[in-house]
Design a protein around this motif. Structure first.
Motif: not given
Length: 381
Positions: A75-100
């Protein structure tokens, strides 16, 4: 004693059942349906599902036709998307997050949205490679904060330069020992000798550069890519003779990314593109890597002026058939980074990878289940 272990169920089957039941109830409380998958064999080892997992369904593969049998029951489970993020967010280690996110969206999702990170305690009794890199950064920051102009460096004799370097090494090591008081003094003596050798090698290499002035060292910048905000610290910014600015990022590891990779659509190191495209540095005339390592020292990168040659590997040559000039490169970086940020904000958490992908530092690696994904893509896509 065994009597007490039996009486209070210390690590016996009843204890294990209680732990498993607690985990099951916790998982069921956040989901209407709970599916647990497991392997029945790993190489030559026979595995079994925990007895505490009630009503388990076992599915056996047809040895005669493994592909069709597995295809019919999987059974192929469609788990490739989470809820979208609305508005501006601050990410600690944002550069590394984008690389991942660019390498494998699920990697960024698990580590930065779900926080599946391990606690890494700093080792107190040794000088790690990371600590060594931080010491080199600190020594060079102190040197160029005191001596801003390359003319001062060029005029220094070798003996004077060594004295200056050792003074900064002592200061940096003393600050390090304050936080690592259990370190073996013998390690410190060896490290001082190494730091003197490598920093002297680097500064001697910088003597042959065209004249420059160091404007900033270890300065923080606020970055905003799409609706993602984060902070970066740029190692160094030089002013060149033509009044343009050169950004330098020190790398002390064994295998920094190549100059050619900066032009590639598959480039996974987004540090220099983020600095160049989103830091807002005025009159930026180039970005570069300062490789400072036991094996070699090198300054390489790209300049905005095709006629500017700082080193043999730091010039305006464009190694791409799709990019014609510096501005084209900046525009491409802006587009690429905006798309990666947009992908993260959309909730994309799919597992994507290629044979060359490196997951050495992925703390969520078991969750990605790369072997299973690869097998599935190869046989059933």
């Amino acid at each position: 004693s065994k009597t007490l272990q039996k009486k209070y169920h210390i690590f016996d089957e009843i204890y294990i059942d209680q732990i498993n039941e607690s985990s099951r109830l916790r998982l069921e409380s956040i989901s209407n349906e709970l599916i647990i998958s497991c392997s029945l064999q790993e190489n030559d080892s026979i595995l079994r599902i925990s007895p505490s997992i009630k009503n388990a369904t076992y599915i056996k593969k047809d040895k005669q036709n493994k592909k069709d049998a597995l295809f019919l029951i999987q059974e192929l489970i469609d788990d490739s998307y989470a809820n979208p993020i609305n508005g501006e967010i601050y990410i600690k280690g944002g550069r590394i997050c984008l690389e991942k996110q660019k390498s494998c969206p699920a990697w960024a999702f698990y580590e930065h949205r779900l926080g599946t990170l391990t606690y890494n305690a700093d080792k107190q009794d040794i000088l790690t490679k990371r600590a060594e890199g931080e010491l080199i950064h600190k020594i060079l920051e102190m040197f160029w904060t005191k001596h801003r102009n390359s003319k001062v460096l060029i005029q220094m004799s070798n003996e004077k330069l060594i004295d200056e370097i050792n003074g900064f090494i002592d200061t940096a090591i003393d600050q390090f020992i304050e936080k690592h008081q259990d370190i073996n003094p013998l390690f410190v003596d060896y490290e001082k000798k190494y730091l003197e050798e490598i920093v002297l090698k680097w500064l001697s290499y910088e003597k042959i550069r065209p004249p420059f002035t160091v404007l900033e060292c270890e300065k923080s910048y606020e970055i905003k890519v799409n609706r993602i905000k984060f902070t970066v610290k740029i190692d160094r910014i030089d002013a060149l003779e033509n009044e343009s600015k050169l950004l330098i990022d020190y790398k002390t590891g064994n295998t920094p990314f190549s100059r050619r990779s900066l032009f590639s659509i598959n480039n996974r190191d987004l540090q220099l593109p983020i600095y160049a495209a989103f830091s807002g540095i005025e009159s930026l005339g180039g970005v570069s890597i300062g490789w400072i390592n036991r094996k070699n020292v090198n300054l390489y990168g790209i300049t905005s002026d095709p006629n500017t040659i700082i080193t043999s590997n730091l010039n305006g040559r464009i190694d791409s058939s799709d990019i014609n000039c510096w501005q084209d490169l900046i525009n491409y970086w802006i587009f690429d980074l905006e798309e990666v940020a947009k992908d993260y904000l959309s909730g994309n958490a799919s597992v994507t990878f290629n044979e060359d992908e490196v997951f050495d530092y992925c703390e969520a690696l078991p969750l990605l289940r790369l072997a299973e994904k690869k097998y599935q893509f190869e046989n059933y896509e």
